[in-house]
Design a protein around this motif. Sequence first.
Motif, mmCIF file in Angstrom:
data_model
loop_
_atom_site.group_PDB
_atom_site.id
_atom_site.type_symbol
_atom_site.label_atom_id
_atom_site.label_comp_id
_atom_site.label_asym_id
_atom_site.label_seq_id
_atom_site.Cartn_x
_atom_site.Cartn_y
_atom_site.Cartn_z
ATOM 1 N N ALA A 351 1.371 -0.931 12.166
ATOM 2 C CA ALA A 351 0.979 0.479 12.146
ATOM 3 C C ALA A 351 0.329 0.837 10.807
ATOM 4 O O ALA A 351 -0.640 1.604 10.750
ATOM 5 C CB ALA A 351 2.201 1.365 12.398
ATOM 6 N N LYS A 352 0.850 0.263 9.737
ATOM 7 C CA LYS A 352 0.287 0.489 8.404
ATOM 8 C C LYS A 352 -1.117 -0.096 8.317
ATOM 9 O O LYS A 352 -2.020 0.484 7.703
ATOM 10 C CB LYS A 352 1.199 -0.158 7.362
ATOM 11 N N ARG A 353 -1.301 -1.246 8.957
ATOM 12 C CA ARG A 353 -2.625 -1.866 8.991
ATOM 13 C C ARG A 353 -3.634 -0.957 9.680
ATOM 14 O O ARG A 353 -4.790 -0.855 9.248
ATOM 15 C CB ARG A 353 -2.566 -3.200 9.744
ATOM 16 N N LYS A 354 -3.210 -0.309 10.739
ATOM 17 C CA LYS A 354 -4.102 0.566 11.498
ATOM 18 C C LYS A 354 -4.625 1.702 10.627
ATOM 19 O O LYS A 354 -5.818 2.030 10.663
ATOM 20 C CB LYS A 354 -3.356 1.127 12.714
ATOM 21 N N VAL A 355 -3.752 2.288 9.826
ATOM 22 C CA VAL A 355 -4.154 3.381 8.932
ATOM 23 C C VAL A 355 -5.103 2.860 7.854
ATOM 24 O O VAL A 355 -6.140 3.464 7.562
ATOM 25 C CB VAL A 355 -2.914 4.031 8.289
ATOM 26 N N PHE A 356 -4.748 1.723 7.254
ATOM 27 C CA PHE A 356 -5.582 1.102 6.228
ATOM 28 C C PHE A 356 -6.961 0.768 6.799
ATOM 29 O O PHE A 356 -8.001 1.040 6.184
ATOM 30 C CB PHE A 356 -4.890 -0.154 5.716
ATOM 31 N N GLY A 357 -6.977 0.153 7.991
ATOM 32 C CA GLY A 357 -8.225 -0.236 8.628
ATOM 33 C C GLY A 357 -9.107 0.943 8.988
ATOM 34 O O GLY A 357 -10.343 0.844 8.957
ATOM 35 N N GLN A 358 -8.497 2.061 9.325
ATOM 36 C CA GLN A 358 -9.265 3.262 9.645
ATOM 37 C C GLN A 358 -10.113 3.686 8.446
ATOM 38 O O GLN A 358 -11.299 4.003 8.582
ATOM 39 C CB GLN A 358 -8.308 4.401 10.049
ATOM 40 N N VAL A 359 -9.511 3.655 7.262
ATOM 41 C CA VAL A 359 -10.217 4.059 6.047
ATOM 42 C C VAL A 359 -11.179 2.967 5.587
ATOM 43 O O VAL A 359 -12.345 3.233 5.272
ATOM 44 C CB VAL A 359 -9.208 4.370 4.918
ATOM 45 N N PHE A 360 -10.683 1.733 5.554
ATOM 46 C CA PHE A 360 -11.436 0.603 5.019
ATOM 47 C C PHE A 360 -12.641 0.232 5.881
ATOM 48 O O PHE A 360 -13.756 0.034 5.368
ATOM 49 C CB PHE A 360 -10.483 -0.594 4.894
ATOM 50 N N ILE A 361 -12.433 0.169 7.201
ATOM 51 C CA ILE A 361 -13.470 -0.324 8.106
ATOM 52 C C ILE A 361 -14.133 0.794 8.904
ATOM 53 O O ILE A 361 -15.350 0.982 8.837
ATOM 54 C CB ILE A 361 -12.892 -1.369 9.077
ATOM 55 N N ASP A 362 -13.345 1.537 9.675
ATOM 56 C CA ASP A 362 -13.920 2.524 10.592
ATOM 57 C C ASP A 362 -14.686 3.621 9.848
ATOM 58 O O ASP A 362 -15.764 4.035 10.260
ATOM 59 C CB ASP A 362 -12.827 3.144 11.462
ATOM 60 N N GLU A 363 -14.108 4.118 8.747
ATOM 61 C CA GLU A 363 -14.763 5.173 7.965
ATOM 62 C C GLU A 363 -15.650 4.607 6.860
ATOM 63 O O GLU A 363 -16.316 5.367 6.151
ATOM 64 C CB GLU A 363 -13.702 6.106 7.369
ATOM 65 N N GLU A 364 -15.605 3.263 6.694
ATOM 66 C CA GLU A 364 -16.455 2.558 5.732
ATOM 67 C C GLU A 364 -16.325 3.112 4.308
ATOM 68 O O GLU A 364 -17.302 3.225 3.566
ATOM 69 C CB GLU A 364 -17.922 2.596 6.179
ATOM 70 N N LYS A 365 -15.089 3.413 3.900
ATOM 71 C CA LYS A 365 -14.861 3.968 2.566
ATOM 72 C C LYS A 365 -14.508 2.913 1.530
ATOM 73 O O LYS A 365 -14.345 3.224 0.355
ATOM 74 C CB LYS A 365 -13.761 5.035 2.622
ATOM 75 N N GLY A 366 -14.352 1.645 1.972
ATOM 76 C CA GLY A 366 -14.166 0.564 1.020
ATOM 77 C C GLY A 366 -12.726 0.252 0.693
ATOM 78 O O GLY A 366 -11.798 1.017 0.986
ATOM 79 N N LEU A 367 -12.538 -0.905 0.040
ATOM 80 C CA LEU A 367 -11.204 -1.412 -0.279
ATOM 81 C C LEU A 367 -10.455 -0.508 -1.244
ATOM 82 O O LEU A 367 -9.272 -0.208 -1.048
ATOM 83 C CB LEU A 367 -11.334 -2.823 -0.867
ATOM 84 N N GLU A 368 -11.118 -0.069 -2.307
ATOM 85 C CA GLU A 368 -10.445 0.747 -3.318
ATOM 86 C C GLU A 368 -9.921 2.045 -2.725
ATOM 87 O O GLU A 368 -8.762 2.423 -2.949
ATOM 88 C CB GLU A 368 -11.400 1.033 -4.470
ATOM 89 N N THR A 369 -10.738 2.732 -1.960
ATOM 90 C CA THR A 369 -10.315 3.999 -1.357
ATOM 91 C C THR A 369 -9.187 3.788 -0.353
ATOM 92 O O THR A 369 -8.236 4.572 -0.295
ATOM 93 C CB THR A 369 -11.506 4.682 -0.659
ATOM 94 N N ALA A 370 -9.272 2.714 0.441
ATOM 95 C CA ALA A 370 -8.214 2.422 1.413
ATOM 96 C C ALA A 370 -6.880 2.205 0.712
ATOM 97 O O ALA A 370 -5.832 2.646 1.195
ATOM 98 C CB ALA A 370 -8.589 1.198 2.240
ATOM 99 N N CYS A 371 -6.910 1.514 -0.418
ATOM 100 C CA CYS A 371 -5.682 1.282 -1.186
ATOM 101 C C CYS A 371 -5.155 2.593 -1.779
ATOM 102 O O CYS A 371 -3.956 2.879 -1.733
ATOM 103 C CB CYS A 371 -5.939 0.273 -2.298
ATOM 104 N N LYS A 372 -6.040 3.390 -2.338
ATOM 105 C CA LYS A 372 -5.623 4.641 -2.976
ATOM 106 C C LYS A 372 -5.016 5.617 -1.971
ATOM 107 O O LYS A 372 -4.076 6.348 -2.289
ATOM 108 C CB LYS A 372 -6.814 5.290 -3.677
ATOM 109 N N ILE A 373 -5.535 5.621 -0.768
ATOM 110 C CA ILE A 373 -5.040 6.563 0.238
ATOM 111 C C ILE A 373 -3.735 6.100 0.869
ATOM 112 O O ILE A 373 -2.861 6.917 1.194
ATOM 113 C CB ILE A 373 -6.116 6.771 1.333
ATOM 114 N N THR A 374 -3.555 4.783 1.025
ATOM 115 C CA THR A 374 -2.416 4.287 1.813
ATOM 116 C C THR A 374 -1.290 3.642 0.999
ATOM 117 O O THR A 374 -0.187 3.480 1.515
ATOM 118 C CB THR A 374 -2.890 3.255 2.850
ATOM 119 N N ALA A 375 -1.547 3.247 -0.242
ATOM 120 C CA ALA A 375 -0.541 2.484 -0.993
ATOM 121 C C ALA A 375 0.665 3.339 -1.380
ATOM 122 O O ALA A 375 0.501 4.481 -1.818
ATOM 123 C CB ALA A 375 -1.167 1.878 -2.242
#
Length: 405
Positions: A351-375
């Motif tokens: 489930a955590k992967r799904k949230v991370f993937g939404q930001v990282f891949i689907d919204e194309e916001k990149g690795l740094e933003t995905a980490c900042k939003i979900t970590a």
Amino acid sequence: MAHIENFWKDFNITNKSTRQKCCGCTSCESICGKQAISMHTDNEGFLYPVVDEDRCVDCGLCVNVCPVMNECGNNTPYVKSYGGYSTNERVINSCASGGVATALSISTIEKGGVVFGVQFNDTYSAAEYVKVDTLEDLWSLCSSKYVQPYKSGIHKQVKDVLDSGRQVLFIGCPCDIAGLKRYLRKRYDNLLTCELFCAGVTSNKVLHDYKILREKKVGSKLIAFNVRNKEKGWFVQYIKEEYENGKTYYKNHFGTYLGYGFLTFRRPACYYCQYKQNTTYCDIKIGDFWGIRVSDPYWNPKGVSVILAKTQKGVEMLEALNEFNLYEIDHTKATVNNHGFMSKPGEILEAKRKVFGQVFIDEEKGLETACKITAPLGFWVKYYVPSSFHSSMKKLYHAIIDKKR
């Protein structure tokens, strides 16, 4: 339809309802005599097969070799369990834990054999399987990678060497070894398989994006990279990065965007992996000996491997190693603290992967933003607190825990 499933939604995006049925081993591509299957990278950075319907003759070989669609019937107990470490200084300093994979590799090459394992590419933006038959080339295989390697064509290379009569050591994740064994379709006495304790793999996209972020921040090109450097100790997993401008950085691996990306964004199939505990096709299974105490007779401050022999062939190879201290131990003691061996990542992490993937891949916001939003907070403690503090706290923790045992 007698071929593997269609995992694709379109030319770039895989189908989320079926893609967990593919581990990316590429055995289906390798076995297809009509060259009707090719591996393509999806938008997450993972490889999946594409079937050319015009070339496919529905022979079903691709289905038969798949290590996910077929249940592994080999779930017998391990023959012996060990703790151990290399007494060769270069080996123990170069490897992630006790150096058993490298010790096996040296033994294989010295006998005229060939080793297949994983190295980073020249730019440290991806990992790949390679064939090694000299000691000089062996060192690139040392230490962990944590990303899924490219491996197209590797099965045929292994088979060709085996058919020539030379000894082969194949080192990889459980699904890779399962895919190789199913591809070969017969037993080879000159094949030894060494499997890693595996909690899953992340994609080369995570590694590539991390590299770009770091090069931009440092203002220089990355020229050397080790995910499990031990210059500052073994208990804390350090990344060491060296740059063209002469700067060198050490960081707790799990306090980096790369480490968090690995923990959070694993291949979909990893959350359903059947190759846990006794279920495996390997001869030997290895990993870090987590949970070891300083007072244990097989303790070594530079790293200790936990080693499980699944076959008698594995036992014989291990007990014949030179410059290696091997201690037979209780199986439960060897495995209880290795969560990658015991269980799958599970629904919470998926489930955590799904949230991370939404930001990282689907919204194309990149690795740094995905980490900042979900970590979570725990990550940011590792991220901001100096590495030396982590080592001190880890040593203190183990000193207290060891006294209580």
